[in-house]
Design a protein around this motif. Structure first.
Motif, PDB file in Angstrom:
ATOM      1  N   SER A 172       0.854  -1.185   0.000  1.00  0.00           N
ATOM      2  CA  SER A 172       0.000   0.000   0.000  1.00  0.00           C
ATOM      3  C   SER A 172       0.892   1.239   0.000  1.00  0.00           C
ATOM      4  O   SER A 172       1.487   1.609   1.013  1.00  0.00           O
ATOM      5  CB  SER A 172      -0.916  -0.035   1.220  1.00  0.00           C
ATOM      6  OG  SER A 172      -1.956   0.883   1.021  1.00  0.00           O
ATOM      7  N   ASP A 232      -0.590  -1.187  -4.213  1.00  0.00           N
ATOM      8  CA  ASP A 232      -1.959  -0.690  -4.068  1.00  0.00           C
ATOM      9  C   ASP A 232      -1.842   0.824  -4.097  1.00  0.00           C
ATOM     10  O   ASP A 232      -1.175   1.399  -3.240  1.00  0.00           O
ATOM     11  CB  ASP A 232      -2.512  -1.191  -2.723  1.00  0.00           C
ATOM     12  CG  ASP A 232      -3.685  -0.363  -2.217  1.00  0.00           C
ATOM     13  OD1 ASP A 232      -4.598  -0.103  -3.017  1.00  0.00           O
ATOM     14  OD2 ASP A 232      -3.687   0.013  -1.027  1.00  0.00           O
ATOM     15  N   SER A 258      -7.090   1.614  -5.684  1.00  0.00           N
ATOM     16  CA  SER A 258      -8.158   1.787  -4.697  1.00  0.00           C
ATOM     17  C   SER A 258      -8.480   3.267  -4.554  1.00  0.00           C
ATOM     18  O   SER A 258      -7.852   4.109  -5.184  1.00  0.00           O
ATOM     19  CB  SER A 258      -7.700   1.244  -3.333  1.00  0.00           C
ATOM     20  OG  SER A 258      -7.256  -0.089  -3.437  1.00  0.00           O
ATOM     21  N   HIS A 288     -11.659  -3.749   2.837  1.00  0.00           N
ATOM     22  CA  HIS A 288     -10.568  -3.249   3.707  1.00  0.00           C
ATOM     23  C   HIS A 288     -11.269  -2.600   4.889  1.00  0.00           C
ATOM     24  O   HIS A 288     -12.023  -1.653   4.702  1.00  0.00           O
ATOM     25  CB  HIS A 288      -9.698  -2.232   2.953  1.00  0.00           C
ATOM     26  CG  HIS A 288      -8.744  -1.503   3.860  1.00  0.00           C
ATOM     27  ND1 HIS A 288      -7.540  -2.045   4.267  1.00  0.00           N
ATOM     28  CD2 HIS A 288      -8.829  -0.297   4.477  1.00  0.00           C
ATOM     29  CE1 HIS A 288      -6.927  -1.187   5.083  1.00  0.00           C
ATOM     30  NE2 HIS A 288      -7.702  -0.124   5.219  1.00  0.00           N
ATOM     31  N   GLY A 335      -9.881  -1.449   7.957  1.00  0.00           N
ATOM     32  CA  GLY A 335      -9.207  -0.500   8.855  1.00  0.00           C
ATOM     33  C   GLY A 335      -7.732  -0.799   8.942  1.00  0.00           C
ATOM     34  O   GLY A 335      -7.219  -1.666   8.231  1.00  0.00           O
ATOM     35  N   SER A 336      -7.073  -0.063   9.810  1.00  0.00           N
ATOM     36  CA  SER A 336      -5.613  -0.156   9.888  1.00  0.00           C
ATOM     37  C   SER A 336      -5.195  -0.329  11.344  1.00  0.00           C
ATOM     38  O   SER A 336      -5.961  -0.009  12.263  1.00  0.00           O
ATOM     39  CB  SER A 336      -5.035   1.140   9.318  1.00  0.00           C
ATOM     40  OG  SER A 336      -3.675   1.005   9.007  1.00  0.00           O
ATOM     41  N   GLN A 337      -3.964  -0.826  11.547  1.00  0.00           N
ATOM     42  CA  GLN A 337      -3.449  -1.107  12.890  1.00  0.00           C
ATOM     43  C   GLN A 337      -4.437  -1.991  13.661  1.00  0.00           C
ATOM     44  O   GLN A 337      -4.820  -1.722  14.796  1.00  0.00           O
ATOM     45  CB  GLN A 337      -3.120   0.204  13.632  1.00  0.00           C
ATOM     46  CG  GLN A 337      -2.420   0.068  14.996  1.00  0.00           C
ATOM     47  CD  GLN A 337      -1.148  -0.797  14.946  1.00  0.00           C
ATOM     48  OE1 GLN A 337      -0.622  -1.084  13.892  1.00  0.00           O
ATOM     49  NE2 GLN A 337      -0.665  -1.237  16.083  1.00  0.00           N
ATOM     50  N   GLY A 390      -5.581  -4.159   3.524  1.00  0.00           N
ATOM     51  CA  GLY A 390      -4.421  -4.172   4.434  1.00  0.00           C
ATOM     52  C   GLY A 390      -4.924  -4.254   5.865  1.00  0.00           C
ATOM     53  O   GLY A 390      -5.948  -4.865   6.124  1.00  0.00           O
ATOM     54  N   GLY A 391      -4.185  -3.645   6.760  1.00  0.00           N
ATOM     55  CA  GLY A 391      -4.722  -3.479   8.105  1.00  0.00           C
ATOM     56  C   GLY A 391      -4.014  -4.185   9.233  1.00  0.00           C
ATOM     57  O   GLY A 391      -4.264  -3.896  10.413  1.00  0.00           O
ATOM     58  N   LEU A 392      -3.125  -5.135   8.902  1.00  0.00           N
ATOM     59  CA  LEU A 392      -2.481  -5.882   9.982  1.00  0.00           C
ATOM     60  C   LEU A 392      -1.638  -4.926  10.844  1.00  0.00           C
ATOM     61  O   LEU A 392      -0.841  -4.154  10.329  1.00  0.00           O
ATOM     62  CB  LEU A 392      -1.587  -6.950   9.347  1.00  0.00           C
ATOM     63  CG  LEU A 392      -1.241  -8.158  10.220  1.00  0.00           C
ATOM     64  CD1 LEU A 392      -2.490  -8.851  10.740  1.00  0.00           C
ATOM     65  CD2 LEU A 392      -0.386  -9.137   9.422  1.00  0.00           C
ATOM     66  N   GLU A 418      -3.052  -5.963   0.591  1.00  0.00           N
ATOM     67  CA  GLU A 418      -2.591  -4.572   0.449  1.00  0.00           C
ATOM     68  C   GLU A 418      -1.896  -4.130   1.733  1.00  0.00           C
ATOM     69  O   GLU A 418      -2.319  -3.176   2.386  1.00  0.00           O
ATOM     70  CB  GLU A 418      -3.783  -3.655   0.159  1.00  0.00           C
ATOM     71  CG  GLU A 418      -4.547  -4.002  -1.105  1.00  0.00           C
ATOM     72  CD  GLU A 418      -5.834  -3.191  -1.274  1.00  0.00           C
ATOM     73  OE1 GLU A 418      -6.178  -2.391  -0.381  1.00  0.00           O
ATOM     74  OE2 GLU A 418      -6.498  -3.370  -2.306  1.00  0.00           O
ATOM     75  N   ARG A 430       1.524  -0.752   6.568  1.00  0.00           N
ATOM     76  CA  ARG A 430       2.237  -0.573   7.826  1.00  0.00           C
ATOM     77  C   ARG A 430       3.097  -1.773   8.212  1.00  0.00           C
ATOM     78  O   ARG A 430       4.212  -1.630   8.697  1.00  0.00           O
ATOM     79  CB  ARG A 430       1.183  -0.337   8.921  1.00  0.00           C
ATOM     80  CG  ARG A 430       1.739   0.100  10.244  1.00  0.00           C
ATOM     81  CD  ARG A 430       0.632   0.100  11.305  1.00  0.00           C
ATOM     82  NE  ARG A 430      -0.599   0.703  10.908  1.00  0.00           N
ATOM     83  CZ  ARG A 430      -0.932   1.973  11.159  1.00  0.00           C
ATOM     84  NH1 ARG A 430      -0.130   2.756  11.820  1.00  0.00           N
ATOM     85  NH2 ARG A 430      -2.113   2.447  10.765  1.00  0.00           N
ATOM     86  N   ARG A 488       1.487  11.584  13.182  1.00  0.00           N
ATOM     87  CA  ARG A 488       0.667  10.539  13.785  1.00  0.00           C
ATOM     88  C   ARG A 488       0.257  10.843  15.230  1.00  0.00           C
ATOM     89  O   ARG A 488      -0.901  10.659  15.579  1.00  0.00           O
ATOM     90  CB  ARG A 488       1.339   9.161  13.680  1.00  0.00           C
ATOM     91  CG  ARG A 488       1.663   8.747  12.247  1.00  0.00           C
ATOM     92  CD  ARG A 488       2.023   7.279  12.104  1.00  0.00           C
ATOM     93  NE  ARG A 488       0.895   6.434  12.407  1.00  0.00           N
ATOM     94  CZ  ARG A 488       0.727   5.787  13.530  1.00  0.00           C
ATOM     95  NH1 ARG A 488       1.646   5.827  14.483  1.00  0.00           N
ATOM     96  NH2 ARG A 488      -0.359   5.082  13.744  1.00  0.00           N
TER      97      ARG A 488
HETATM   98  N1  LLP Z   1      -5.750  -0.724   1.522  1.00  0.00           N
HETATM   99  C1  LLP Z   1      -6.572   0.339   1.677  1.00  0.00           C
HETATM  100  C2  LLP Z   1      -7.746   0.440   0.806  1.00  0.00           C
HETATM  101  C3  LLP Z   1      -6.300   1.299   2.660  1.00  0.00           C
HETATM  102  O1  LLP Z   1      -7.132   2.336   2.813  1.00  0.00           O
HETATM  103  C4  LLP Z   1      -5.155   1.163   3.482  1.00  0.00           C
HETATM  104  C5  LLP Z   1      -4.836   2.158   4.504  1.00  0.00           C
HETATM  105  C6  LLP Z   1      -4.322   0.059   3.259  1.00  0.00           C
HETATM  106  C7  LLP Z   1      -4.651  -0.869   2.279  1.00  0.00           C
HETATM  107  C8  LLP Z   1      -3.072  -0.182   4.064  1.00  0.00           C
HETATM  108  O2  LLP Z   1      -3.363  -0.418   5.390  1.00  0.00           O
HETATM  109  P1  LLP Z   1      -2.222  -0.879   6.414  1.00  0.00           P
HETATM  110  O3  LLP Z   1      -1.774  -2.257   6.006  1.00  0.00           O
HETATM  111  O4  LLP Z   1      -1.120   0.106   6.323  1.00  0.00           O
HETATM  112  O5  LLP Z   1      -2.901  -0.855   7.726  1.00  0.00           O
HETATM  113  N2  LLP Z   1      -2.457   7.298   8.533  1.00  0.00           N
HETATM  114  C9  LLP Z   1      -2.972   6.292   9.434  1.00  0.00           C
HETATM  115  C10 LLP Z   1      -3.340   5.034   8.699  1.00  0.00           C
HETATM  116  C11 LLP Z   1      -4.295   5.278   7.558  1.00  0.00           C
HETATM  117  C12 LLP Z   1      -4.577   4.014   6.782  1.00  0.00           C
HETATM  118  C13 LLP Z   1      -5.267   4.333   5.513  1.00  0.00           C
HETATM  119  N3  LLP Z   1      -5.543   3.209   4.675  1.00  0.00           N
HETATM  120  C14 LLP Z   1      -1.943   6.017  10.532  1.00  0.00           C
HETATM  121  O6  LLP Z   1      -0.889   6.659  10.529  1.00  0.00           O
HETATM  122  O7  LLP Z   1      -2.183   5.208  11.420  1.00  0.00           O
END
Ligand code: LLP
Length: 424
Positions: A58, A79, A102, A199, A201-203, A238-240, A274, A277, A313
């Motif tokens: 991502s 992504d 996306s 998808h 959410g994140s974290q 994503g989100g893990l 995707e 983080r 953040r």
């Molecule tokens: N796919 C989509 C559609 C997403 O919106 C996101 C993150 C990801 C994948 C990737 O997610 P990850 O694997 O990184 O959790 N700025 C915030 C996080 C915003 C996440 C936005 N979307 C932070 O610093 O915690």
């Protein structure tokens, strides 16, 4: 796991002493570890070995070209959520057929760009977007491969600001509208249905909400197939989550992969991931220099040369980043409780409140850990502070992969209109 550790009394990134790096680059700056990026990409790939899987990093988490090129060399796809991110991914060597697009607000221009390059998939987020994509694609004589991002109405994510899969969130198509929209998609020219996308959410720190969402999506995929749609891919987003503190214990990629294998067993689909983080987060830090200690009646402020414009953040999500001095503190070194703040004229310019840490003196270097994702990408030039530079380490080498702009360069983008210029 990451490659930032003390050696001979100094924090190192791989084999590079961070005090030496800071001396050459200046602070604040971001530092990324190649070995950590590679390791994270490999751990995920190994966890999914045996599953038909595309790891689409991502790009929003860290879009530096050098980081993307490092991940491209690991075989990652991307992504992306804008034409700009798409161009970056391509320029970094990620092939179009490994790129998914996306985002809730794609423009006709961005759609045409992605179609011209022949990307793997569009993740469509609304009926309006689907109809515009049909027009753009058929106008170009192409078929756009699409998945519809569905909103499964499952709550997840470490903070309400990064939860995206609940009814009422702007993301995805409401659950009840998904099947009618697939029926419409099948009837539109220029559209080729290939999958379902989600998808939430994140974290995300546990697999329960993810499993709940994926089970719903697999059920939907089966109903869509029964209705005659070709569903050959499931994009799980994503989100893990990652550990920001020692006490954080997010699920390991192996458990995540096993859960996905179990939920999608027998479906015979390509799984698209995707991750952002989990790949980049612990592969980067932000280095800063302590400027002043300021006593207030009820607290001590540690004022540093990095601001919320450099690392958003904490101000945006109340996020916690561990702060480590670059000079390793002795076991019996004095400790102190600080509010760690930056130079920006905003009360939210605060990195930590009441943080007990090794005492720091003006001039000392400190490192904000776990800052490789959503760090530099969210930075700004607020208060006319130059955008924070980024450095990539590889073994005992490092390179400045985004330099700090000079003031002249920053001001060149602006112009005073003629009517304000003095006449002679
Ligand atoms: N796919 C989509 C559609 C997403 O919106 C996101 C993150 C990801 C994948 C990737 O997610 P990850 O694997 O990184 O959790 N700025 C915030 C996080 C915003 C996440 C936005 N979307 C932070 O610093 O915690």
């Amino acid at each position: 796991m990451h490659h930032f550790a003390y050696r001979s009394g100094r924090l190192h990134c791989e084999d590079v002493d961070l005090s030496r790096l800071a001396g050459e680059v200046g602070t604040p700056c971001y530092v990324y570890s190649t070995a950590t990026l590679q390791r994270h990409a490999r751990v995920i790939a190994a966890a999914f070995e045996g599953q038909d899987c595309l790891i689409a990093f991502s790009v929003k988490a860290n879009s530096n070209l050098a980081v993307l090129a490092t991940l491209a060399a690991e075989g990652c796809g991307a992504d992306v959520v804008s034409g700009g991110e798409l161009e970056r991914a391509l320029r970094a060597g990620i092939p179009a057929e490994r790129i998914v697009f996306s985002g809730v607000g794609k423009t006709a221009r961005e759609m045409a760009l992605a179609l011209d390059h022949g990307i793997h998939q569009f993740n469509v987020e609304s009926a309006g977007e689907l109809r515009l994509l049909a027009q753009v694609a058929s106008g170009l004589g192409k078929d756009a491969p699409i998945a519809i991002r569905v909103n499964p109405d499952v709550a997840a994510g470490g903070h309400p600001n990064i939860s995206t899969g609940k009814k009422g969130d702007k993301f995805g198509v409401p659950w009840a509208e998904a099947e009618p929209l697939y029926a419409e998609a099948a009837s539109l020219p220029g559209i080729r249905v290939v999958g379902v996308d989600v998808h939430i959410g994140s974290q995300i720190g546990d697999l329960v909400p993810m499993r709940a969402a994926f089970e719903k999506v697999v059920g939907l995929a089966q109903r869509l197939r029964a209705a005659g749609h070709e569903i050959s891919r499931i994009d799980v987003g994503g989100g893990l989550g990652i550990p920001y503190k020692d006490s954080d214990e997010p699920p390991p990629p192996s458990a995540y992969a096993a859960m996905i294998a179990e939920v999608s067993a027998g479906l015979g689909v390509q799984v698209i991931l995707e991750p952002g983080r989990v790949i980049a987060g612990n592969a980067g830090i932000m280095l800063s220099t302590a400027l002043y200690e300021k006593e207030a009646p009820d607290r001590t402020f540690l004022i540093i040369d990095a601001g919320m414009n450099d690392l958003m953040r904490p101000a945006l999500y109340g996020a916690h980043h561990e702060i480590q001095p670059v000079a390793e503190p002795a076991a019996n070194a004095p400790r102190k409780t600080y509010d760690v703040v930056g130079p920006i004229c905003e009360s939210t310019d605060k990195f930590a409140a009441g943080r007990d840490m090794a005492a720091v003196s003006p001039g000392d270097l400190i490192a904000f850990m776990s800052a490789g994702a959503y760090g530099a990408v969210l930075s700004s030039a607020y208060n006319t502070r130059p955008l924070v530079p980024e450095v990539l380490v590889n073994g005992d080498k490092f390179d400045i992969v985004r330099r700090r702009p000079g003031l002249e360069e920053m001001l060149q983008l602006e112009q005073v209109p003629d009517w304000l210029s003095p006449t002679d």
